[in-house]
Each structure stands twice: as C-alpha cells, then as structure tokens.
Design an enzyme around this catalytic site. Structure first.
Site, PDB file in Angstrom:
ATOM      1  N   GLY A  25       0.695  -0.896   0.210  1.00  0.00           N
ATOM      2  CA  GLY A  25       0.646   0.118  -0.255  1.00  0.00           C
ATOM      3  C   GLY A  25       0.830   1.359   0.284  1.00  0.00           C
ATOM      4  O   GLY A  25       0.027   2.237   0.937  1.00  0.00           O
ATOM      5  N   SER A  26       1.502   1.284  -0.961  1.00  0.00           N
ATOM      6  CA  SER A  26       3.010   2.727  -0.803  1.00  0.00           C
ATOM      7  C   SER A  26       2.453   3.856  -1.138  1.00  0.00           C
ATOM      8  O   SER A  26       2.055   4.345  -1.327  1.00  0.00           O
ATOM      9  CB  SER A  26       4.211   2.612  -0.784  1.00  0.00           C
ATOM     10  OG  SER A  26       4.525   1.852  -1.464  1.00  0.00           O
ATOM     11  N   ASN A  27       1.596   2.907  -2.568  1.00  0.00           N
ATOM     12  CA  ASN A  27       1.201   4.133  -3.565  1.00  0.00           C
ATOM     13  C   ASN A  27      -0.582   5.006  -2.582  1.00  0.00           C
ATOM     14  O   ASN A  27      -0.593   5.364  -2.954  1.00  0.00           O
ATOM     15  CB  ASN A  27       0.666   3.168  -4.948  1.00  0.00           C
ATOM     16  CG  ASN A  27       1.507   2.765  -5.725  1.00  0.00           C
ATOM     17  OD1 ASN A  27       2.633   4.088  -6.882  1.00  0.00           O
ATOM     18  ND2 ASN A  27       2.137   2.216  -6.221  1.00  0.00           N
ATOM     19  N   HIS A  69       1.165   0.677 -13.129  1.00  0.00           N
ATOM     20  CA  HIS A  69       2.256  -0.534 -13.525  1.00  0.00           C
ATOM     21  C   HIS A  69       3.512   0.139 -14.053  1.00  0.00           C
ATOM     22  O   HIS A  69       4.158   0.235 -14.381  1.00  0.00           O
ATOM     23  CB  HIS A  69       1.914  -1.628 -14.721  1.00  0.00           C
ATOM     24  CG  HIS A  69       2.402  -2.609 -14.720  1.00  0.00           C
ATOM     25  ND1 HIS A  69       2.121  -3.517 -14.587  1.00  0.00           N
ATOM     26  CD2 HIS A  69       2.976  -2.592 -15.905  1.00  0.00           C
ATOM     27  CE1 HIS A  69       3.187  -4.401 -14.838  1.00  0.00           C
ATOM     28  NE2 HIS A  69       4.244  -3.826 -15.851  1.00  0.00           N
ATOM     29  N   GLU A  93      -6.496  -7.282 -22.576  1.00  0.00           N
ATOM     30  CA  GLU A  93      -5.319  -7.369 -22.721  1.00  0.00           C
ATOM     31  C   GLU A  93      -4.727  -7.003 -20.863  1.00  0.00           C
ATOM     32  O   GLU A  93      -5.155  -5.829 -20.405  1.00  0.00           O
ATOM     33  CB  GLU A  93      -4.543  -6.532 -23.567  1.00  0.00           C
ATOM     34  CG  GLU A  93      -4.006  -7.517 -24.627  1.00  0.00           C
ATOM     35  CD  GLU A  93      -2.542  -6.681 -24.923  1.00  0.00           C
ATOM     36  OE1 GLU A  93      -1.173  -6.632 -25.344  1.00  0.00           O
ATOM     37  OE2 GLU A  93      -3.335  -6.352 -26.258  1.00  0.00           O
TER      38      GLU A  93
HETATM   39  C1  GRF Z   1       3.751  -1.492  -7.724  1.00  0.00           C
HETATM   40  O1  GRF Z   1       4.790  -1.309  -7.655  1.00  0.00           O
HETATM   41  C2  GRF Z   1       2.682  -0.789  -8.996  1.00  0.00           C
HETATM   42  O2  GRF Z   1       2.591  -0.187  -9.638  1.00  0.00           O
HETATM   43  C3  GRF Z   1       2.381  -2.657  -9.118  1.00  0.00           C
HETATM   44  O3  GRF Z   1       1.843  -3.316  -7.378  1.00  0.00           O
HETATM   45  C4  GRF Z   1       3.129  -2.988  -6.414  1.00  0.00           C
HETATM   46  C5  GRF Z   1       1.879  -1.640  -5.622  1.00  0.00           C
HETATM   47  O4  GRF Z   1       3.076  -1.482  -4.318  1.00  0.00           O
HETATM   48  N1  GRF Z   1       0.502  -3.008  -9.685  1.00  0.00           N
HETATM   49  P1  GRF Z   1       2.148  -0.700  -2.961  1.00  0.00           P
HETATM   50  O5  GRF Z   1       1.742  -2.300  -2.617  1.00  0.00           O
HETATM   51  O6  GRF Z   1       1.839   0.919  -3.400  1.00  0.00           O
HETATM   52  O7  GRF Z   1       3.195  -0.673  -2.214  1.00  0.00           O
END
Ligand code: GRF
Length: 203
Positions: free
Chosen positions: A18-20, A113, A148
């Site tokens: 969950g860092s994003n 991604h 896709e």
């Molecule tokens: C990130 O690299 C994102 O691009 C991919 O999965 C990863 C998730 O990381 N889809 P986080 O859980 O947000 O830290």
C-alpha cells in the site's frame, strides 16, 4: 447519476504493502476527488493501516476458494455500491478484475504498472527489464479496459534509468519512488479533466 456539484467518489483497491495508496492519500488535498473507501483482497494487507490512519473506510473482500472470477467481481462491487463510488484506482491489487466489474466502471478504472508499457506487462517486470538488457525502465498509469492485462489507454509515464549494477530489488525501489510522484499527479489531472467534462456537458 452524478451532478456537477458532486466530486468523483473513488475506491482504492489494494492487496499488499500500500505504498502507492499512502502516496495518494497524502496528496489527497491536491486531487479533486473524494476517497470513499479502500478495499483489500487480503485481510492481512499491511496497506490497510494507511487507509485507517487517514480515516478512510476499509473493506476486505477475499476471493473464496473455487469462486469464479465473475462471482468475485460481483462481490467486489458491493462495498463500492455501498459507498457510492464513481471511480476505481488500483494500487497493487493482485486480482484480475472480472467482466461484471469492468462493465460497471467503463473508462473509470485507473491502474499503475511498474514498467514502460507496452514493455513488460504482467508479473516480475523489473527482473524481465534487467534480463532484457534495458537501460531505461519506469512506470505507467493507464486506464483498465477489457482485453489485455496492463493494456488500456496510457494516461502518463515516467522513465527511470536502469544501471548495470541493478538487480530487481534496486530497480523496483527506484521505480517505486517514481510511482509515488507519478500516481498522485496523474490522478489530479485525470479527475480535473473529468470535472471539466462534467461542466462542459452541463453547459
Ligand atoms: C507497485 O509497484 C505497482 O506499480 C504495482 O504493484 C506495486 C504495489 O506496491 N501495480 P504498493 O502496494 O503500492 O506498495
């Protein structure tokens, strides 16, 4: 039906770290949207604590053993209906979304991604980028559309260098830092564009 006075209501879907999610919630003041819920496909996802820390309601929707993708998709829609979500942001959500889910949110699901799509869709993009001898990698924010995996219209990309001494872990860390910048700013632009469209269509 959303009116012009309503902001988009967004569900963020996660499965892990969950860092994003954290980066988005920390930048929420600059994004013209309301983050209405966080849904995790795992009850032990560490990222859930970021949602709780920001006071965003959390839901756990795990895929049951033997459950079809479409049945899971329909259950996944339930908390989004409950919280009146108009849009979906995927942030490390590790389930493929079934057709009922995609049909419910056409052109309203965004994903990030960790590669420069169309290069290296799917799993393990960093290892594959290094094995391919890439000198540049990066990340892509895109719409999720039927068809896709990791396809769909690209909203934004940023490049990140690949160094000869990199392994998948060092490259992942560098790309992840770029993701934390790119995702919130792209969502801000995306939802601002959406608000302008709504204003235009009501003029
Ligand atoms: C990130 O690299 C994102 O691009 C991919 O999965 C990863 C998730 O990381 N889809 P986080 O859980 O947000 O830290």
């Amino acid at each position: 039906m959303m009116t012009t006075t309503e902001r988009p209501r967004v569900a963020i879907l996660i499965s892990g770290r969950g860092s994003n999610l954290a980066a988005i919630l920390e930048a929420a003041h600059a994004i013209p949207a309301t983050f209405a819920c966080v849904v995790s496909s795992r009850d032990d996802a560490p990222g859930l604590h970021h949602a709780r820390a920001h006071g965003v309601p959390t839901y756990i929707v795990e895929r049951a053993r033997g459950e079809t993708r479409d049945d899971y998709a329909r259950r996944l829609l339930e908390p989004l209906a409950e919280t009146a979500c108009t849009h979906v942001v995927l942030a490390g959500f590790m389930q493929i979304l079934g057709d009922p889910f995609l049909a419910a949110y056409p052109r309203r699901i965004v994903n990030i991604h960790p590669s420069l799509l169309p290069a290296f869709p799917g799993l393990d993009p960093h290892r594959r980028a290094i094995e391919a001898g890439a000198h540049v990698s990066g990340c892509t924010v895109h719409l999720v559309e039927p068809g896709e995996i990791d396809g769909g219209r690209v909203l934004a990309q940023v490049e990140v260098p690949v160094f000869s001494e990199d392994d998948a872990d060092t490259l992942e860390a560098r790309v992840l830092r770029a993701e934390h910048e790119l995702y919130p700013t792209t969502l801000a632009t995306f939802f601002e564009g959406f608000a302008q469209e709504e204003r235009g269509s009501s003029a």
